[in-house]
Design a protein around this motif. Sequence first.
Motif, PDB file in Angstrom:
ATOM      1  N   LEU A 199       0.844  -1.153   0.040  1.00  0.00           N
ATOM      2  CA  LEU A 199      -0.052  -0.227   0.079  1.00  0.00           C
ATOM      3  C   LEU A 199       0.755   1.277   0.045  1.00  0.00           C
ATOM      4  O   LEU A 199       0.591   2.355  -0.749  1.00  0.00           O
ATOM      5  CB  LEU A 199      -1.110  -0.110   1.260  1.00  0.00           C
ATOM      6  CG  LEU A 199      -1.743   1.281   1.460  1.00  0.00           C
ATOM      7  CD1 LEU A 199      -2.640   1.321   0.145  1.00  0.00           C
ATOM      8  CD2 LEU A 199      -2.623   1.138   2.549  1.00  0.00           C
ATOM      9  N   GLY A 200       1.894   1.408   0.727  1.00  0.00           N
ATOM     10  CA  GLY A 200       2.709   2.321   0.849  1.00  0.00           C
ATOM     11  C   GLY A 200       3.538   2.583  -0.476  1.00  0.00           C
ATOM     12  O   GLY A 200       3.636   3.598  -0.865  1.00  0.00           O
ATOM     13  N   LEU A 203       0.973   4.056  -3.103  1.00  0.00           N
ATOM     14  CA  LEU A 203       0.792   5.414  -2.732  1.00  0.00           C
ATOM     15  C   LEU A 203       1.940   6.356  -3.037  1.00  0.00           C
ATOM     16  O   LEU A 203       1.548   7.618  -3.703  1.00  0.00           O
ATOM     17  CB  LEU A 203       0.338   5.753  -1.312  1.00  0.00           C
ATOM     18  CG  LEU A 203      -0.908   5.108  -0.673  1.00  0.00           C
ATOM     19  CD1 LEU A 203      -1.076   5.267   0.797  1.00  0.00           C
ATOM     20  CD2 LEU A 203      -2.102   5.950  -1.382  1.00  0.00           C
ATOM     21  N   ALA A 206       1.876   6.402  -6.948  1.00  0.00           N
ATOM     22  CA  ALA A 206       0.555   7.381  -7.250  1.00  0.00           C
ATOM     23  C   ALA A 206       0.962   8.901  -7.007  1.00  0.00           C
ATOM     24  O   ALA A 206       0.607   9.535  -7.749  1.00  0.00           O
ATOM     25  CB  ALA A 206      -0.437   6.932  -6.715  1.00  0.00           C
ATOM     26  N   GLY A 207       1.455   9.170  -5.888  1.00  0.00           N
ATOM     27  CA  GLY A 207       1.896  10.603  -5.705  1.00  0.00           C
ATOM     28  C   GLY A 207       2.991  11.394  -6.720  1.00  0.00           C
ATOM     29  O   GLY A 207       2.760  12.323  -6.862  1.00  0.00           O
ATOM     30  N   THR A 210       1.394  11.603  -9.965  1.00  0.00           N
ATOM     31  CA  THR A 210       0.662  12.642 -10.122  1.00  0.00           C
ATOM     32  C   THR A 210       1.489  14.040 -10.302  1.00  0.00           C
ATOM     33  O   THR A 210       1.220  14.924 -11.056  1.00  0.00           O
ATOM     34  CB  THR A 210      -0.406  12.806  -8.943  1.00  0.00           C
ATOM     35  OG1 THR A 210      -1.003  11.713  -9.071  1.00  0.00           O
ATOM     36  CG2 THR A 210      -1.390  13.968  -9.085  1.00  0.00           C
ATOM     37  N   LEU A 239      -1.679  12.208  -1.831  1.00  0.00           N
ATOM     38  CA  LEU A 239      -1.151  10.782  -1.690  1.00  0.00           C
ATOM     39  C   LEU A 239       0.178  10.843  -1.223  1.00  0.00           C
ATOM     40  O   LEU A 239       0.252   9.580  -0.311  1.00  0.00           O
ATOM     41  CB  LEU A 239      -1.180  10.527  -3.277  1.00  0.00           C
ATOM     42  CG  LEU A 239      -2.272  10.205  -3.983  1.00  0.00           C
ATOM     43  CD1 LEU A 239      -2.065  10.238  -5.422  1.00  0.00           C
ATOM     44  CD2 LEU A 239      -3.265   9.341  -3.503  1.00  0.00           C
ATOM     45  N   LEU A 240       1.070  11.497  -1.198  1.00  0.00           N
ATOM     46  CA  LEU A 240       2.393  11.507  -0.466  1.00  0.00           C
ATOM     47  C   LEU A 240       2.307  11.619   0.978  1.00  0.00           C
ATOM     48  O   LEU A 240       2.778  10.962   1.849  1.00  0.00           O
ATOM     49  CB  LEU A 240       3.311  12.499  -1.176  1.00  0.00           C
ATOM     50  CG  LEU A 240       3.866  12.246  -2.459  1.00  0.00           C
ATOM     51  CD1 LEU A 240       4.659  13.358  -3.027  1.00  0.00           C
ATOM     52  CD2 LEU A 240       4.406  10.895  -2.835  1.00  0.00           C
ATOM     53  N   VAL A 242      -0.448  10.698   2.814  1.00  0.00           N
ATOM     54  CA  VAL A 242      -0.920   9.369   3.228  1.00  0.00           C
ATOM     55  C   VAL A 242       0.080   8.606   3.224  1.00  0.00           C
ATOM     56  O   VAL A 242       0.282   7.508   4.186  1.00  0.00           O
ATOM     57  CB  VAL A 242      -2.148   9.051   2.596  1.00  0.00           C
ATOM     58  CG1 VAL A 242      -2.818   7.774   2.958  1.00  0.00           C
ATOM     59  CG2 VAL A 242      -3.386   9.910   2.391  1.00  0.00           C
ATOM     60  N   ALA A 243       0.864   8.303   2.082  1.00  0.00           N
ATOM     61  CA  ALA A 243       1.985   7.484   2.216  1.00  0.00           C
ATOM     62  C   ALA A 243       2.866   7.716   3.422  1.00  0.00           C
ATOM     63  O   ALA A 243       3.457   6.620   3.830  1.00  0.00           O
ATOM     64  CB  ALA A 243       2.896   7.506   0.665  1.00  0.00           C
ATOM     65  N   ILE A 246       1.305   5.839   6.150  1.00  0.00           N
ATOM     66  CA  ILE A 246       1.360   4.560   6.475  1.00  0.00           C
ATOM     67  C   ILE A 246       2.790   3.959   6.468  1.00  0.00           C
ATOM     68  O   ILE A 246       2.725   3.104   7.105  1.00  0.00           O
ATOM     69  CB  ILE A 246       0.983   4.145   4.874  1.00  0.00           C
ATOM     70  CG1 ILE A 246      -0.710   4.421   4.660  1.00  0.00           C
ATOM     71  CG2 ILE A 246       0.917   2.560   4.599  1.00  0.00           C
ATOM     72  CD1 ILE A 246      -1.773   3.764   5.553  1.00  0.00           C
ATOM     73  N   GLU A 247       3.726   4.646   5.975  1.00  0.00           N
ATOM     74  CA  GLU A 247       5.160   4.208   6.091  1.00  0.00           C
ATOM     75  C   GLU A 247       5.451   4.396   7.545  1.00  0.00           C
ATOM     76  O   GLU A 247       6.376   3.579   7.804  1.00  0.00           O
ATOM     77  CB  GLU A 247       6.155   5.047   5.294  1.00  0.00           C
ATOM     78  CG  GLU A 247       5.826   4.781   3.537  1.00  0.00           C
ATOM     79  CD  GLU A 247       6.781   3.372   3.416  1.00  0.00           C
ATOM     80  OE1 GLU A 247       7.642   3.483   2.965  1.00  0.00           O
ATOM     81  OE2 GLU A 247       5.726   2.325   3.472  1.00  0.00           O
TER      82      GLU A 247
END
Length: 512
Positions: A199-200, A203, A206-207, A210, A239-240, A242-243, A246-247
């Motif tokens: 997931l990390g 994300l 994706a970040g 983008t 996105l970053l 949230v990454a 999560i990380e």
Amino acid sequence: MSHAEVIQALSGLMLGVFVTILASTIVSNALPRIIADLGGSQSVYTWVITTELLAMTATVPLWGKLADLYHKKLLIQLALGLFGTGSLIAGLAPDVGVLLASRIVQGIGAGGMGALAMIVMAAMIPPRELGRYSGLFGAVFGVATIAGPLIGGVLVDTSWLGWRWCFLIGVPFTLTAIALLQRTLHLPVVRREVTIDWLGALLIMAGVCTLLVWSSLAGHQFAWASWQSAVFVCGGVLLLAVAVWIESRAADPIVPLRIFRNRTLTLAVVASTLVGVAMFGGTVFLSQYFQISLGKSPTVAGLMSLPMVFGVLVSSTVSGQLITRFGRWKAYLVVGSIVMTGSMLLLSTIDADTGMLRLAACMALLGAGVGMLMQNLILAAQNDVPAADLGAATSTLTFFRSMGGAIGVSALGAVLAERVTSLSADRFGAAAAGGGKVPDLSTLPPEVLAVVQEIYGVATADLFLVAAPIAFLAVLAVLFIREKPLSTLTGDERRARESTTGKDPNLNASTF
């Protein structure tokens, strides 16, 4: 390992690095012909390069994490296999859409090769001896980056080959590199029972994608200050963010956030990003300047890049040898960043009438500055982090350098396109300048040709004027890096010591 054994083990790595980096720039001299054949625009011109850099950048952290968990040799061969597949598809591409998709596959493979090569080197060679080998890799990297336009120009100008061989040429090189790695590279297999934070990783990719897509489209498809820009920037930053969240909670994150507490690594990341902007953003559009503003053929335009190749080759190799001999490295970072900035300022004065000797001197200086910076930044960081974080630290540096390259090509490409459009509108009127097509010089009457060449000369100079203050920030970053003695233990030896003592006895990492 003796010097001869190390060179033999690294032969496949150097060939793999050469062919994957070559793919990033070999198309630059061929792009005017490619875009004309496939019916693309100036924005497509930039995207053929940007898509590969974007895919390479976004996947580097994941490759670095996999290197800490699985067999490095197998991962390198997998990366090369992906790159070769993408090269084959690109060489047979019937339209721009297929070409861009194949460049993404190439970029994923190139990202793995770029991250894993330096990780393998650190595992086998102590930092005290790494300078001479880093210098060789820096030379390979620099030569591949800047010699690409020369090879691409020759292929385009050879009637029985053509631009498709700019991609197909990578296939035999890739197969040879895979075979060499199988025969010469022997590494211990280290297996760890951990899970990957998918997931990390998703994300982060994706970040980054983008924000890079935004930097490519802003200023061309929509204004920098527009609601579209706000959507892209806010989306990428969210996105970053949230990454990072999560990380910070993952048991085994893709990018351990603790490594950024290390002063040397953080400053090296900043400098590497700026070097990426200078290396890719500065050199990619010089080929277009040679062909359009100076009216040179693709082959001649490639030959004109040789001074930069020579600058990178000499400075990277000599600085690496001197670092190994004397154990001091910071001076080369400082001098390299200053020379890089100065050469950018000199290149901001070029136009359609600039002489060859002056251009050659400016390009040689740019190559010398980049050559002293590129691999030595990785060496400084690897020397200052625990061996358990070597993979993450190396891939992080490679990631940010690639991201700098992608941002450089995208943003500076947008600056160039905007300046060309603006200057064309001033000289020919808004209606005549609205298409954004890369001009075919052979179809222009002499009076129009002279104006077009002047426009591209001025626009390219403005591009370097924008890049110069960005390069100067690299000077500030390396000035604050603290020099410390180079370790005499290999990465594997340091890891073994750390596992028994709980810390690296050879290092006393600098922190903020």
